[in-house]
Design a protein around this motif. Structure first.
Motif, short mmCIF file in Angstrom:
data_model
loop_
_atom_site.label_atom_id
_atom_site.label_comp_id
_atom_site.label_asym_id
_atom_site.label_seq_id
_atom_site.Cartn_x
_atom_site.Cartn_y
_atom_site.Cartn_z
N HIS A 74 25.41 -45.94 -41.55
CA HIS A 74 26.64 -46.36 -41.99
C HIS A 74 27.55 -44.97 -41.90
CE1 HIS A 74 24.44 -49.54 -43.57
NE2 HIS A 74 25.52 -50.41 -43.93
N ALA A 75 28.95 -44.90 -41.23
CA ALA A 75 29.47 -43.86 -41.23
C ALA A 75 30.23 -43.90 -43.00
CB ALA A 75 30.85 -44.18 -40.56
N THR A 76 30.49 -42.69 -43.17
CA THR A 76 31.16 -42.48 -44.57
C THR A 76 32.47 -41.84 -44.38
OG1 THR A 76 30.58 -40.10 -44.76
CG2 THR A 76 28.89 -41.86 -45.23
N LYS A 77 33.20 -41.52 -45.61
CA LYS A 77 34.59 -40.98 -45.58
C LYS A 77 34.46 -39.50 -44.93
CE LYS A 77 35.54 -43.96 -49.73
NZ LYS A 77 35.71 -43.83 -51.08
N ILE A 78 33.50 -38.96 -45.06
CA ILE A 78 33.36 -37.56 -44.74
C ILE A 78 33.11 -37.37 -43.22
CG2 ILE A 78 32.23 -35.15 -45.32
CD1 ILE A 78 33.38 -37.07 -47.62
N PRO A 79 34.08 -37.14 -42.52
CA PRO A 79 33.85 -36.57 -40.81
C PRO A 79 32.55 -35.80 -40.82
CG PRO A 79 36.01 -36.08 -41.69
CD PRO A 79 35.21 -36.30 -42.83
N GLY A 80 31.53 -36.41 -39.85
CA GLY A 80 30.44 -35.62 -39.50
C GLY A 80 29.27 -36.18 -40.30
N LEU A 81 29.47 -37.00 -41.54
CA LEU A 81 28.32 -37.47 -42.35
C LEU A 81 28.25 -38.90 -42.25
CD1 LEU A 81 26.47 -36.63 -44.64
CD2 LEU A 81 28.21 -36.74 -46.08
N ASP A 82 27.11 -39.36 -41.99
CA ASP A 82 26.59 -40.44 -42.03
C ASP A 82 25.59 -40.87 -42.92
OD1 ASP A 82 28.21 -41.30 -39.67
OD2 ASP A 82 26.72 -40.62 -38.32
N LEU A 83 25.45 -42.12 -43.27
CA LEU A 83 24.33 -42.46 -44.51
C LEU A 83 23.52 -43.66 -44.06
CD1 LEU A 83 23.64 -42.26 -47.43
CD2 LEU A 83 25.31 -44.11 -47.71
N ILE A 84 22.16 -43.52 -44.33
CA ILE A 84 21.32 -44.90 -44.30
C ILE A 84 21.10 -45.17 -45.96
CG2 ILE A 84 19.14 -45.82 -44.10
CD1 ILE A 84 19.01 -43.97 -41.67
N PRO A 85 21.92 -46.13 -46.34
CA PRO A 85 21.88 -46.49 -47.68
C PRO A 85 20.59 -47.18 -48.35
CG PRO A 85 23.15 -48.10 -46.39
CD PRO A 85 22.55 -47.29 -45.65
N ALA A 86 20.41 -47.10 -49.64
CA ALA A 86 19.21 -47.82 -50.38
C ALA A 86 19.80 -48.89 -50.99
CB ALA A 86 18.68 -46.74 -51.16
N THR A 87 19.01 -50.00 -51.14
CA THR A 87 19.03 -51.21 -52.01
C THR A 87 17.92 -51.18 -53.02
OG1 THR A 87 18.00 -52.49 -50.37
CG2 THR A 87 20.25 -52.34 -50.10
N VAL A 88 18.24 -52.38 -53.88
CA VAL A 88 17.32 -52.33 -54.99
C VAL A 88 15.97 -52.96 -54.25
CG1 VAL A 88 17.99 -54.92 -55.37
CG2 VAL A 88 16.92 -53.69 -57.04
N ASP A 89 16.01 -53.44 -52.99
CA ASP A 89 14.64 -54.09 -52.30
C ASP A 89 13.86 -53.06 -52.21
OD1 ASP A 89 15.94 -56.64 -51.96
OD2 ASP A 89 16.81 -56.09 -50.13
N LEU A 90 14.39 -51.76 -52.20
CA LEU A 90 13.35 -50.59 -51.90
C LEU A 90 12.39 -50.51 -52.87
CD1 LEU A 90 13.08 -48.29 -49.54
CD2 LEU A 90 14.75 -47.08 -50.90
N SER A 91 12.73 -50.91 -54.26
CA SER A 91 11.84 -50.76 -55.37
C SER A 91 10.55 -51.38 -55.11
CB SER A 91 12.57 -51.40 -56.48
OG SER A 91 12.90 -52.69 -56.37
N GLY A 92 10.47 -52.46 -54.14
CA GLY A 92 8.97 -52.97 -53.84
C GLY A 92 8.36 -52.53 -52.66
N ALA A 93 9.00 -51.53 -52.04
CA ALA A 93 8.38 -51.07 -50.81
C ALA A 93 7.16 -50.54 -50.84
CB ALA A 93 9.48 -50.04 -50.27
N GLU A 94 6.88 -50.03 -51.89
CA GLU A 94 5.63 -49.26 -52.33
C GLU A 94 4.62 -50.27 -52.27
OE1 GLU A 94 5.18 -46.34 -55.13
OE2 GLU A 94 6.90 -45.02 -54.20
N VAL A 95 4.96 -51.29 -52.97
CA VAL A 95 4.11 -52.66 -52.94
C VAL A 95 3.64 -53.11 -51.65
CG1 VAL A 95 3.05 -54.37 -54.07
CG2 VAL A 95 4.23 -52.84 -55.28
N GLU A 96 4.68 -53.32 -51.01
CA GLU A 96 4.53 -53.79 -49.65
C GLU A 96 4.10 -53.13 -48.63
OE1 GLU A 96 8.28 -56.18 -48.77
OE2 GLU A 96 8.88 -55.47 -50.64
N LEU A 97 3.91 -51.89 -48.53
CA LEU A 97 3.51 -51.00 -47.71
C LEU A 97 2.02 -50.69 -47.92
CD1 LEU A 97 6.33 -48.26 -47.25
CD2 LEU A 97 5.56 -49.96 -45.36
#
Length: 258
Positions: A74-97
């Motif tokens: 995702h592009a951000t408001k900051i030139p040159g800075l992009d982001l891969i955000p986190a969602t609440v789904d990530l809280s279950g990632a350790e169990v799923e992996l």
């Protein structure tokens, strides 16, 4: 491409604030920076201005569905800075992996196929679980924010032991870029004592720059902005700019190694 994990298993040490503002500082000098939010709380995503409804593709998709990183940027408001955000789904990632053979290497494999950024900074969760292991397994080097209090010293020793185990089992090339002292308050005698103890143990591994306690640093995330943009003249912003300059001097060797 250099990958820096920003990690400390103790919460509330300024880890996310450090990741956001160092990433912003590096983008400001012309580097293409990717900030990966690997914390289920999603504080780095909020603090950089990406609201929850806008996180249509996230670090969860990278880890679980093995979606290419480019599709989650995702592009951000900051030139040159992009982001891969986190969602609440990530809280279950350790169990799923947990049943996957490559569970500790999902992020490393994804980054190996990615191009287009000079620096990747990974904001890790305040734990030493599978998400943090993915970050340490993918990183070239580790930046450790350390709050100037007694309990932080105990957490640091645990983190260093984890780094050794990661080097032995997952990532022999992982190094420690440095330890950054945060929430520094010169009015508090304990702050100086902790600082002296850390420097006596780790020597030059500790950055000379310290990050002070500063209200503006705390206010900035509520506006969806890094402190460097919200108020670039406040003491906290000036300290992060100085820390970024010091960090950059340690990067050429890393760039050569990478």
């Amino acid at each position: 491409m250099i990958t820096i994990a920003v990690a400390n298993q103790k919460g509330g040490v300024g880890k996310t604030t450090t990741a956001i503002n160092i990433a912003t500082a590096l983008a400001a000098i012309g580097w293409k920076v990717l900030l990966v939010d690997l914390d289920p709380q999603g504080n780095a995503s909020t603090g950089i201005g990406i609201s929850a409804p806008d996180r249509t593709a996230s670090s969860y998709d990278v880890l679980l569905d093995q979606v290419p990183i480019a599709d989650c940027v995702h592009a951000t408001k900051i030139p040159g800075l992009d982001l891969i955000p986190a969602t609440v789904d990530l809280s279950g990632a350790e169990v799923e992996l947990v049943g996957e053979e490559d569970r500790a290497h999902r992020l490393r494999n994804a980054l190996a196929a990615h191009k287009g950024h000079d620096i990747v900074m990974i904001d890790c969760p305040p734990s030493l679980g599978l998400l943090t292991l993915n970050a340490l397994g993918a990183a070239n080097t580790l930046l450790v924010p350390l709050q100037c209090e007694f309990f932080a010293l105990e957490g640091l020793s645990q983190l260093l032991q984890t780094v050794e185990r990661v080097q032995q089992r997952f990532n022999p090339d992982l190094s420690i870029l440095g330890v950054a002292l945060t929430m520094f308050d010169r009015r508090n005698r304990l702050t100086d004592l902790v600082s002296d103890d850390v420097r006596s143990c780790l020597g030059n591994l500790v950055f000379e720059t310290v990050i002070p306690r500063n209200v503006r640093l705390s206010e900035a995330p509520s506006h969806g902005l890094p402190a460097l943009v919200y108020d670039h003249n406040c003491p906290g912003s000036r300290a992060y700019m100085a820390l970024a300059r010091e960090l950059i001097t340690r990067l050429p060797a890393m760039r050569k190694a990478a």
